[in-house]
Design a protein around this motif. Sequence first.
Motif, PDB file in Angstrom:
ATOM      1  N   LEU A 173      -2.303  11.242   1.354  1.00 47.46           N
ATOM      2  CA  LEU A 173      -3.208  11.063   2.486  1.00 47.46           C
ATOM      3  C   LEU A 173      -3.272   9.600   2.910  1.00 47.46           C
ATOM      4  CD1 LEU A 173      -5.567  12.026   4.368  1.00 47.46           C
ATOM      5  CD2 LEU A 173      -7.086  11.680   2.407  1.00 47.46           C
ATOM      6  N   GLU A 174      -3.343   8.691   1.947  1.00 44.87           N
ATOM      7  CA  GLU A 174      -3.523   7.277   2.281  1.00 44.87           C
ATOM      8  C   GLU A 174      -2.255   6.639   2.845  1.00 44.87           C
ATOM      9  OE1 GLU A 174      -5.554   5.120  -0.821  1.00 44.87           O
ATOM     10  OE2 GLU A 174      -7.432   5.806   0.088  1.00 44.87           O
ATOM     11  N   ILE A 175      -1.093   7.181   2.511  1.00 42.81           N
ATOM     12  CA  ILE A 175       0.146   6.689   3.136  1.00 42.81           C
ATOM     13  C   ILE A 175       0.079   6.915   4.642  1.00 42.81           C
ATOM     14  CG2 ILE A 175       2.622   7.106   3.380  1.00 42.81           C
ATOM     15  CD1 ILE A 175       2.712   7.627   0.365  1.00 42.81           C
ATOM     16  N   TRP A 176      -0.348   8.110   5.061  1.00 47.38           N
ATOM     17  CA  TRP A 176      -0.467   8.421   6.482  1.00 47.38           C
ATOM     18  C   TRP A 176      -1.664   7.708   7.096  1.00 47.38           C
ATOM     19  CZ3 TRP A 176       3.470  10.383   8.899  1.00 47.38           C
ATOM     20  CH2 TRP A 176       4.391  11.154   8.187  1.00 47.38           C
ATOM     21  N   TYR A 177      -2.716   7.575   6.318  1.00 43.31           N
ATOM     22  CA  TYR A 177      -3.951   6.933   6.775  1.00 43.31           C
ATOM     23  C   TYR A 177      -3.684   5.504   7.236  1.00 43.31           C
ATOM     24  CZ  TYR A 177      -8.685   4.966   6.088  1.00 43.31           C
ATOM     25  OH  TYR A 177      -9.886   4.319   6.234  1.00 43.31           O
ATOM     26  N   VAL A 178      -2.966   4.721   6.402  1.00 41.36           N
ATOM     27  CA  VAL A 178      -2.683   3.329   6.782  1.00 41.36           C
ATOM     28  C   VAL A 178      -1.586   3.251   7.839  1.00 41.36           C
ATOM     29  CG1 VAL A 178      -3.451   2.413   4.568  1.00 41.36           C
ATOM     30  CG2 VAL A 178      -1.043   3.011   4.856  1.00 41.36           C
ATOM     31  N   SER A 179      -0.680   4.234   7.853  1.00 47.88           N
ATOM     32  CA  SER A 179       0.430   4.204   8.809  1.00 47.88           C
ATOM     33  C   SER A 179      -0.019   4.477  10.243  1.00 47.88           C
ATOM     34  CB  SER A 179       1.508   5.217   8.404  1.00 47.88           C
ATOM     35  OG  SER A 179       2.056   4.874   7.137  1.00 47.88           O
ATOM     36  N   VAL A 180      -1.172   5.092  10.402  1.00 53.43           N
ATOM     37  CA  VAL A 180      -1.713   5.342  11.738  1.00 53.43           C
ATOM     38  C   VAL A 180      -2.275   4.053  12.349  1.00 53.43           C
ATOM     39  CG1 VAL A 180      -3.612   6.499  12.958  1.00 53.43           C
ATOM     40  CG2 VAL A 180      -2.199   7.780  11.382  1.00 53.43           C
ATOM     41  N   THR A 223       0.830  -1.213   0.000  1.00 50.52           N
ATOM     42  CA  THR A 223       0.000   0.000   0.000  1.00 50.52           C
ATOM     43  C   THR A 223       0.859   1.255   0.000  1.00 50.52           C
ATOM     44  OG1 THR A 223      -1.741  -1.167   1.219  1.00 50.52           O
ATOM     45  CG2 THR A 223      -1.849   1.233   1.193  1.00 50.52           C
ATOM     46  N   VAL A 224       1.861   1.275   0.872  1.00 50.77           N
ATOM     47  CA  VAL A 224       2.757   2.435   0.941  1.00 50.77           C
ATOM     48  C   VAL A 224       3.537   2.577  -0.366  1.00 50.77           C
ATOM     49  CG1 VAL A 224       4.770   3.416   2.114  1.00 50.77           C
ATOM     50  CG2 VAL A 224       2.952   2.348   3.454  1.00 50.77           C
ATOM     51  N   LEU A 225       4.033   1.455  -0.901  1.00 50.80           N
ATOM     52  CA  LEU A 225       4.807   1.486  -2.149  1.00 50.80           C
ATOM     53  C   LEU A 225       3.953   1.970  -3.314  1.00 50.80           C
ATOM     54  CD1 LEU A 225       7.429   0.836  -3.684  1.00 50.80           C
ATOM     55  CD2 LEU A 225       6.571  -1.507  -3.966  1.00 50.80           C
ATOM     56  N   LEU A 281      -5.262  -0.354  -0.351  1.00 47.71           N
ATOM     57  CA  LEU A 281      -4.429  -1.183  -1.230  1.00 47.71           C
ATOM     58  C   LEU A 281      -4.936  -1.151  -2.669  1.00 47.71           C
ATOM     59  CD1 LEU A 281      -2.183  -3.400  -1.599  1.00 47.71           C
ATOM     60  CD2 LEU A 281      -3.983  -5.072  -1.110  1.00 47.71           C
ATOM     61  N   LEU A 282      -6.261  -1.135  -2.837  1.00 48.26           N
ATOM     62  CA  LEU A 282      -6.850  -1.207  -4.173  1.00 48.26           C
ATOM     63  C   LEU A 282      -6.876   0.132  -4.900  1.00 48.26           C
ATOM     64  CD1 LEU A 282      -9.914  -3.573  -3.531  1.00 48.26           C
ATOM     65  CD2 LEU A 282      -7.694  -4.173  -4.510  1.00 48.26           C
ATOM     66  N   ASN A 283      -6.981   1.232  -4.159  1.00 50.67           N
ATOM     67  CA  ASN A 283      -7.138   2.553  -4.783  1.00 50.67           C
ATOM     68  C   ASN A 283      -6.073   2.877  -5.832  1.00 50.67           C
ATOM     69  OD1 ASN A 283      -9.463   2.995  -3.380  1.00 50.67           O
ATOM     70  ND2 ASN A 283      -8.637   4.519  -1.980  1.00 50.67           N
ATOM     71  N   VAL A 311     -11.831  -3.636   8.423  1.00 49.88           N
ATOM     72  CA  VAL A 311     -10.657  -4.124   7.692  1.00 49.88           C
ATOM     73  C   VAL A 311     -10.716  -3.681   6.235  1.00 49.88           C
ATOM     74  CG1 VAL A 311      -9.431  -6.193   6.899  1.00 49.88           C
ATOM     75  CG2 VAL A 311     -10.346  -6.097   9.225  1.00 49.88           C
ATOM     76  N   LEU A 312     -11.919  -3.618   5.689  1.00 47.47           N
ATOM     77  CA  LEU A 312     -12.071  -3.233   4.282  1.00 47.47           C
ATOM     78  C   LEU A 312     -11.584  -1.810   4.036  1.00 47.47           C
ATOM     79  CD1 LEU A 312     -15.568  -4.771   3.411  1.00 47.47           C
ATOM     80  CD2 LEU A 312     -13.312  -5.654   2.823  1.00 47.47           C
ATOM     81  N   TYR A 313     -12.027  -0.852   4.885  1.00 46.78           N
ATOM     82  CA  TYR A 313     -11.656   0.537   4.593  1.00 46.78           C
ATOM     83  C   TYR A 313     -10.327   0.965   5.206  1.00 46.78           C
ATOM     84  CZ  TYR A 313     -13.780   1.849   9.128  1.00 46.78           C
ATOM     85  OH  TYR A 313     -14.096   1.966  10.461  1.00 46.78           O
TER      86      TYR A 313
END
Length: 305
Positions: free
Chosen positions: A65-72, A34-36, A280-282, A272-274
Amino acid sequence: NETKVMYFILLGFPTTGDLQLLLFSALLLVYLLTVLENFLTILIIRSNRSLHKPMYFFLGNLSFLEIWYVSVIEPKMILDVLSHDKRISFQGCMAQLHFFVTFVCTEYVLLAVMAYDRFVAICKPLRYPLIMSHKLCAQLVAACWMCGLTTSSIKLSFIARLSFCEVDKINHYFCDISPLLNISCSDSSLAELVDFTLALLVIMLPLCTVVASYICILLTVMKIPSSQGRQKAFSTCSSHLTVVILFYSTTLFTYAHPKLMYTYRANKLVSVLYTVVVPLLNPLIYCLRNKEVRVAMRKTFTCRR
């Protein structure tokens, strides 16, 4: 009977033996991918002048935004799979909640802004460069972040005032509003009302913007005489529409009425989905379904080799 809670215990997903190691490996792989993916999306957009357009400016901000979103959420969740100590301090829990709500609310508004961008591009193509200026795009992104920060600060100010008794176990894998409201031993009706009202505003107003934008887009596209022209016009929106449906449908299930919905185990699985699957899918949806991004991707990696 009230005591000052120093930490909470995140119960997460109970696993044993080989399943525990398998879950750890899968979650770690998903997080790294996801981060990559989002980092590469930002790199491709910045490296190709052909993508220096409002649509991709917003996409780059979404990836950031999503890099930080999942990292939290995900690093703590991954460590807890193998760790016997699943504690998180009260301050750490409030910080995680604050950042998570900020990023979620920001994404709601940002997706609505992206829908407005597509509306202007298709319904008012001649005025598009004039309307969607660089200054306006920057102001819209700043407004998205301000909306997220303001909403999160208001929600947290009410939740942090709640009292917690001896029950310090959170039946979740991260500090979310629903489980905290459920384990509070003080009257949480005001906090729940504020949370529900703000969630309704932050979800429904952007959702109405998205729906209104796509109704106008659909009406405009149907007026195009050739089927090829209609397909080309709508293809620029298909990636964004897919992401909107994935993100809004999963989060709306959870936050429609948090304390009520939390009584069901399905809430944790939907989370888990969101928090894991959708981020990951976006990038894949935008890159694989968008011809301009695919061409820019090939150009970027060919030049670098």
